[in-house]
Write an enzyme that holds these catalytic residues in place. Structure first.
Site, mmCIF file in Angstrom:
data_model
loop_
_atom_site.group_PDB
_atom_site.id
_atom_site.type_symbol
_atom_site.label_atom_id
_atom_site.label_comp_id
_atom_site.label_asym_id
_atom_site.label_seq_id
_atom_site.Cartn_x
_atom_site.Cartn_y
_atom_site.Cartn_z
ATOM 1 N N HIS A 13 -32.336 -0.280 -54.449
ATOM 2 C CA HIS A 13 -31.804 -0.625 -55.770
ATOM 3 C C HIS A 13 -32.502 -1.865 -56.343
ATOM 4 O O HIS A 13 -31.918 -2.943 -56.418
ATOM 5 C CB HIS A 13 -30.284 -0.842 -55.657
ATOM 6 C CG HIS A 13 -29.603 -1.162 -56.950
ATOM 7 N ND1 HIS A 13 -30.050 -0.716 -58.178
ATOM 8 C CD2 HIS A 13 -28.480 -1.907 -57.221
ATOM 9 C CE1 HIS A 13 -29.237 -1.169 -59.134
ATOM 10 N NE2 HIS A 13 -28.298 -1.897 -58.590
ATOM 11 N N CYS A 38 -27.539 -3.900 -63.890
ATOM 12 C CA CYS A 38 -28.099 -2.833 -63.053
ATOM 13 C C CYS A 38 -28.406 -1.567 -63.852
ATOM 14 O O CYS A 38 -29.005 -0.633 -63.326
ATOM 15 C CB CYS A 38 -27.151 -2.500 -61.916
ATOM 16 S SG CYS A 38 -26.503 -3.959 -61.091
#
Lengths: 391, 391
Positions: free
Chosen positions: B338, B89
């Site tokens: 995200h 991420c």
């Protein structure tokens, strides 16, 4: 001639390439890392390592994400800045390039670079997919083009354009198998005859099985330091004196030229310019021979031969171990093996040990070599790097 | 106080985050890239761009390899040095870090950095796999641990250790949904009440649906130049004044502390030291709130609050838009969305526009902000970066 010094290599390690069903990706990496640490003659406390760069395609379904941190932690480097770089088959040479820039940026003094791949536990369908996506998907792969197909098209064009016999490609296979037969770390340690190479089963015309590199498991590691620090760690550092990187379309149909790789030419031009030397100053080279035609094109793109005349280096033996510009003394991807992510730093490993005079398998050592080059290609030429080294 | 200047941001772009079934990965990137180019007030000829770094996890089965070259070529940057960086991420913030080092190494003057991800066309099984492998596989994921489970364990420990009510976590969700409701680029542009946030369906005790960020499609782009060149491109550059990166074990069971992330603390310490400032000099921050507990821990790891006292910033409203240290004015991962690889450079995009006074949705602009921070985490804390910015 003393060249520029952008970074110093003070240690390097490599696992044997080939089948390692018993070793995980972490264990493969750890084995190459231990060898690299051991090769730092005056010793290196690993607590001094500040950053870790790893190149891997991750094709092998090894099911570990955040792989840069996972590998760093596995060998006790918990906490350092970690980066995974992925540019298909050129992953670890781009990791190396980023690492050199990390040093040149004055952020890091001591950096670890690795490449690792585990491919032998993959189905061939999965391998075909992962290699295939390194070429163009929309207009080529989904229309049926395979990875061997890319290079077969380049070979066909090369043969057509320059009136060259296919035999010259097989002669490259024979040379690299010979070199591999002398390298204890090679996947294929077996010489082949020209007749065997010519008569192997066809893959994608005109390329056959002996024109192609295998799938492999393996890892390789390079320890880089700021040039000024090199002597603290070893009396025999090897310096990176130039480097370059280029890119191109993934698709072949969009390229102006099918008999060479533009990305390589861009990378080579930068590297020679940084180092301030010409191709004829290179004593040995590790080049990207995923297929024999790739090595032939590299001769020309790297300036070892004029355009369309690479086959002459094959004919006169120039690129053999005893020639004036030995190419792939390790056996190359063809015979040493090609664990995708591990190939770039394995080329650096080979050049490092050749320039130091410590290459395993004494009979393949290039005597008095001072300047080396490595050349790594991502996919069918969409990405490429060139590094120039001097001892 | 004038801080150090390591690189200058002269333009940035971002697609709306959310569902983009009609756009490919290439098209998402191109949209953010065009916006970034347009945001360079004095104009930039893209022929001047020398290198391209992209962060992407590639979870979405978009079937394109060699993605750095594929994206560069798609927008006409054929030939430049291209790098894909992947740290779960935190992929595009590590791409940004490498790009800054590329500039500091004197190799490049003008560099493009991007993040991109397409996740909404994935099955939830596949998403679970790709997110799951960012945590430990051998002893946690294969034993049944989910990604939400990681953060649920941290939340449980935090609540236990500091005697905090779960309500504080939901208050973070309410804040970030409020900010997202003012951001035209956010995936969720809808405010939620504390009651809604508290009573959402459970994910992994004590975390519920409103404690978690969504899966998203999106892209973000940042244009970086050497500080000395900034004024050529814009009158309102934003400088990178400090940065840092850290790593840790993937596995939670191996960590000394479950109420914070060591990788963040390492990164923050480096970044503050480089910039020569303290946490109380920061005017606004974009932090990694994949789950609400992650934002709470970030308050402490980044030094906005003492250990165990992050909840006080929630209680007194300090991190709201009107507070003394607004956190996630964009809506954060929680409400903005995200898209894994796109998150790091999207944080930079937000800080850039906030410091310039050009953040979309005027009511969420932080007045007179001069110094900003972004914080991006890979997986459940195995990798992390912190950047400090000044206009």
């Amino acid at each position: 001639m003393l060249l520029a010094r952008y970074a110093a290599i003070v240690g390097a390690g490599q696992t044997k390439f080939g089948d390692h069903p018993e070793l995980s990706v972490k264990e493969l990496f750890a084995e190459a890392y231990r060898e690299a640490l051991d090769s730092v003659n005056k010793g290196l406390n690993q607590k001094e390592i500040q950053a870790f760069y790893v190149g891997t395609l991750g094709v092998g379904g090894y099911q570990i994400g955040n792989i840069s941190a996972a590998l760093a932690d596995h060998v006790g480097l918990n906490g350092v800045a970690t980066f995974r770089v992925e540019n298909a088959c050129a992953s670890s040479s781009f990791a190396l390039l980023s690492a050199v820039q990390g040093i040149l940026s004055s952020q890091y003094d001591i950096v670890l670079v690795a490449g690792v791949e585990k491919m032998r536990d993959m189905s061939s369908e999965r391998a075909k997919y992962w290699l295939g996506v390194s070429g163009d998907t929309e207009y080529e792969r989904l229309a049926g083009m395979t990875f061997a197909g890319h290079y077969a098209i380049m070979a066909t064009r090369y043969i057509h354009e320059y009136g060259v016999d296919k035999e010259y490609l097989s002669m490259i296979a024979v040379k690299n198998h010979h070199n591999g037969s002398l390298n204890p770390k090679a996947q294929f340690q077996r010489a082949v005859t020209l007749e065997e190479a010519l008569n192997a089963p066809s893959l994608a015309y005109p390329l056959n099985l002996y024109d192609a590199c295998p799938t492999s498991d393996g890892a390789s590691v390079v320890i880089l330091v700021k040039p000024e620090l090199a002597e603290r760690f070893t009396d025999t550092p090897v310096y990176i004196s130039g480097f370059g990187a280029g890119s191109d379309t993934l698709a072949l149909y969009e390229r102006e030229d099918l008999t060479g790789l533009k990305a390589t030419r861009i990378a080579a031009k930068q590297a020679y310019k940084m180092a301030g030397i010409k191709p004829n100053n290179i004593d040995l080279a590790e080049v990207h021979d995923c297929f024999t035609i790739a090595e032939m094109m590299a001769y020309e793109d790297l300036g070892f031969a004029e355009k369309g005349k690479g086959w002459m280096l094959v004919e006169d033996g120039s690129t053999q171990l005893s020639g004036c510009i030995p190419v792939n003394p390790s056996g190359g991807l063809k015979a040493k093996g090609h664990p995708i992510g591990a190939t770039g730093t394995a080329q650096t490993y080979e050049v490092f040990h050749q320039l130091r005079g410590t290459a395993e398998g004494p009979s393949r050592r290039i005597q008095e070599a001072e300047t080396g080059l490595s050349h790594n290609v991502g996919g069918s030429g969409a990405t490429a790097t060139v590094f120039i080294y001097q001892r």
